[in-house]
Design an enzyme around this catalytic site. Structure first.
Site, PDB file in Angstrom:
ATOM      1  N   HIS A  34     -59.813-107.207  76.882  1.00 28.90           N
ATOM      2  CA  HIS A  34     -59.870-108.021  78.105  1.00 28.90           C
ATOM      3  C   HIS A  34     -60.543-107.245  79.230  1.00 28.90           C
ATOM      4  O   HIS A  34     -61.272-107.813  80.048  1.00 28.90           O
ATOM      5  CB  HIS A  34     -58.451-108.408  78.552  1.00 28.90           C
ATOM      6  CG  HIS A  34     -57.720-109.272  77.579  1.00 28.90           C
ATOM      7  ND1 HIS A  34     -56.699-108.794  76.792  1.00 28.90           N
ATOM      8  CD2 HIS A  34     -57.859-110.587  77.270  1.00 28.90           C
ATOM      9  CE1 HIS A  34     -56.233-109.775  76.043  1.00 28.90           C
ATOM     10  NE2 HIS A  34     -56.912-110.867  76.303  1.00 28.90           N
ATOM     11  N   GLY A 145     -64.636-113.332  74.614  1.00 29.01           N
ATOM     12  CA  GLY A 145     -64.847-112.255  73.658  1.00 29.01           C
ATOM     13  C   GLY A 145     -65.421-112.759  72.333  1.00 29.01           C
ATOM     14  O   GLY A 145     -65.044-113.822  71.839  1.00 29.01           O
ATOM     15  N   ASP A 148     -62.996-113.550  69.108  1.00 27.44           N
ATOM     16  CA  ASP A 148     -62.639-114.925  68.712  1.00 27.44           C
ATOM     17  C   ASP A 148     -63.938-115.717  68.607  1.00 27.44           C
ATOM     18  O   ASP A 148     -64.244-116.567  69.454  1.00 27.44           O
ATOM     19  CB  ASP A 148     -61.673-115.529  69.730  1.00 27.44           C
ATOM     20  CG  ASP A 148     -60.356-114.780  69.759  1.00 27.44           C
ATOM     21  OD1 ASP A 148     -59.719-114.657  68.710  1.00 27.44           O
ATOM     22  OD2 ASP A 148     -59.990-114.275  70.839  1.00 27.44           O
TER      23      ASP A 148
HETATM   24  O1  PAF Z   1     -58.673-116.447  73.833  1.00 24.45           O
HETATM   25  C1  PAF Z   1     -57.606-116.738  74.430  1.00 24.45           C
HETATM   26  O2  PAF Z   1     -56.885-115.881  74.907  1.00 24.45           O
HETATM   27  C2  PAF Z   1     -57.217-118.204  74.569  1.00 24.45           C
HETATM   28  O3  PAF Z   1     -57.539-118.932  73.432  1.00 24.45           O
HETATM   29  C3  PAF Z   1     -57.813-118.862  75.836  1.00 24.45           C
HETATM   30  C4  PAF Z   1     -59.324-118.932  75.787  1.00 24.45           C
HETATM   31  C5  PAF Z   1     -57.378-118.085  77.075  1.00 24.45           C
HETATM   32  C6  PAF Z   1     -57.284-120.292  75.948  1.00 24.45           C
HETATM   33  O4  PAF Z   1     -55.899-120.337  76.043  1.00 24.45           O
END
Ligand code: PAF
Length: 278
Positions: A34, A145, A148
Site C-alpha cells: 500500500h 496494485g 490484484d
Molecule cells: O484491493 C482492495 O483492497 C479492495 O478490493 C478495494 C479495491 C479497496 C475495494 O474494496
C-alpha cells in the site's frame, strides 16, 4: 492530513483539495505494498485521498470479514508518513445508505473466471464499492496494485465501459526479499506455511525464466507447474494460467500474464507476473 468519516465531510474536504486528485482505495491493514501505491499517488497528483473501508460486499459467507485485520492507528500513521492529504474512513451506512444494495455492478464474463470462479459474487462486490468510492471521491487518477491483477483489469474495463473520467494506473507488486508478494493475508501464515507459500512466486519465476530461455506458452506454463509437482499437500493449487495482458486467451507470443492462486493452510493466496513470450 484530515480524517473524515461521513459523505458530507468528504464533500466539503474534497472541494478544498487543490489541483489533480488521486485516490488510493484500501481495506486498511496497510503494508509496504500500500505504501508503494500511496507514494505513486503522491508523486503523480497534487492531492491524495486514501480510503479505508473493509467492504462487506466482497466477502463470501465463509470468508474472513470478521477476522480481517483492522489496524486503524498504524494505517493513519502510514498515510501521514506518505503525505496523504485526506483519509476517508466511512462507516458501513455511509457507503451503503440503503442497506444491502439491490443494484450492483456486473463485472461481465471476466468476473466469473479465476478469482470469480472460486469466490462467486466477489467482483460484483469489488466493482460496486469501487464505483461508489469513485462517485464519492471524484478523483482524476486512481492507483491500484498489480498484485490484484484481475481486479485491476476489471476496474480498467469498468472505467472504459461506463465512461468514467478517471485515469487508472497500476503499480507493480511489492515482494519480500525471498519473493513472497506482500498481502494483508500473509499475517495468517505460520512459519511452515509461509515457506510453502514461496511456491507461488517460484512458479512465476520458473515460467518467466523458461520463456526467456525460448520456451513457448505451453513450455512456460509447464515449467511453472513443475514447481507444484513434488506431491506436497501444504499447497493446494487452484489455478495457474497464462493469459494475455487483458486476461483474454494466451497470445502465443509477445507480452502475457501468468496468474496463480493456491490455498496454503486455511489462507488463500494469489500472485501474478508479466511474461514475455518473445
Ligand atoms: O484491493 C482492495 O483492497 C479492495 O478490493 C478495494 C479495491 C479497496 C475495494 O474494496
Amino acid at each position: 492530513m484530515r480524517l473524515v468519516e461521513t459523505r458530507a465531510e468528504l464533500d466539503a474536504a474534497r472541494a478544498a483539495l487543490p489541483g489533480t486528485v488521486a485516490v488510493v482505495m484500501t481495506m486498511g491493514a496497510l503494508h509496504a505494498g500500500h505504501e508503494a501505491l500511496l507514494r505513486a499517488a503522491r508523486a503523480g497528483a497534487d492531492s491524495v485521498v486514501a480510503t479505508i473501508f473493509v467492504n462487506p460486499l466482497q466477502f463470501g459467507p465463509n470468508e474472513d470479514f470478521d477476522r480481517y485485520p483492522r489496524t486503524m492507528e498504524a494505517d493513519l500513521e502510514m498515510c501521514r508518513r506518505t503525505g496523504v492529504d485526506l483519509v476517508f474512513a466511512p462507516h458501513r451506512d455511509e457507503v451503503y445508505p440503503g442497506g444491502e444494495p439491490h443494484v450492483r455492478v456486473n463485472p461481465g464474463p471476466l468476473g466469473e473466471l479465476l478469482e470469480g470462479a472460486s469466490r462467486p459474487g466477489f467482483f460484483h462486490g469489488v466493482l460496486t464499492v469501487v464505483l461508489k468510492l469513485f462517485n464519492l471521491v471524484r478523483p482524476d487518477l486512481a492507483f491500484f496494485g498489480e498484485k490484484d491483477y484481475q481486479q485491476l483489469t476489471l476496474i480498467r474495463r469498468m472505467v472504459l465501459d461506463v465512461n468514467l473520467p478517471i485515469e487508472v494506473r497500476g503499480v507493480p507488486t511489492v515482494r519480500e526479499a525471498d519473493g513472497l508478494a506482500l498481502s494483508s493475508r500473509n499475517r495468517y501464515l505460520t512459519e511452515a506455511e509461509r515457506l510453502a507459500a514461496l511456491r507461488l512466486s517460484a512458479a512465476l519465476r520458473a515460467g518467466a525464466a523458461a520463456a526467456v530461455g525460448g520456451a513457448d506458452a505451453d513450455g512456460a506454463l509447464a515449467a511453472a507447474h513443475r514447481i507444484f509437482a513434488d506431491g506436497t499437500t501444504d499447497v493446494v493449487l487452484d489455478y495457474l494460467v497464462l493469459l494475455d495482458p487483458d486476461l483474454g486467451p494466451s497470445p502465443g507470443h509477445g507480452p502475457a500474464r501468468m496468474l496463480v492462486a493456491a490455498k496454503v493452510g486455511a489462507t488463500r493466496l494469489i500472485d501474478n507476473a508479466p511474461i514475455d513470450l518473445g
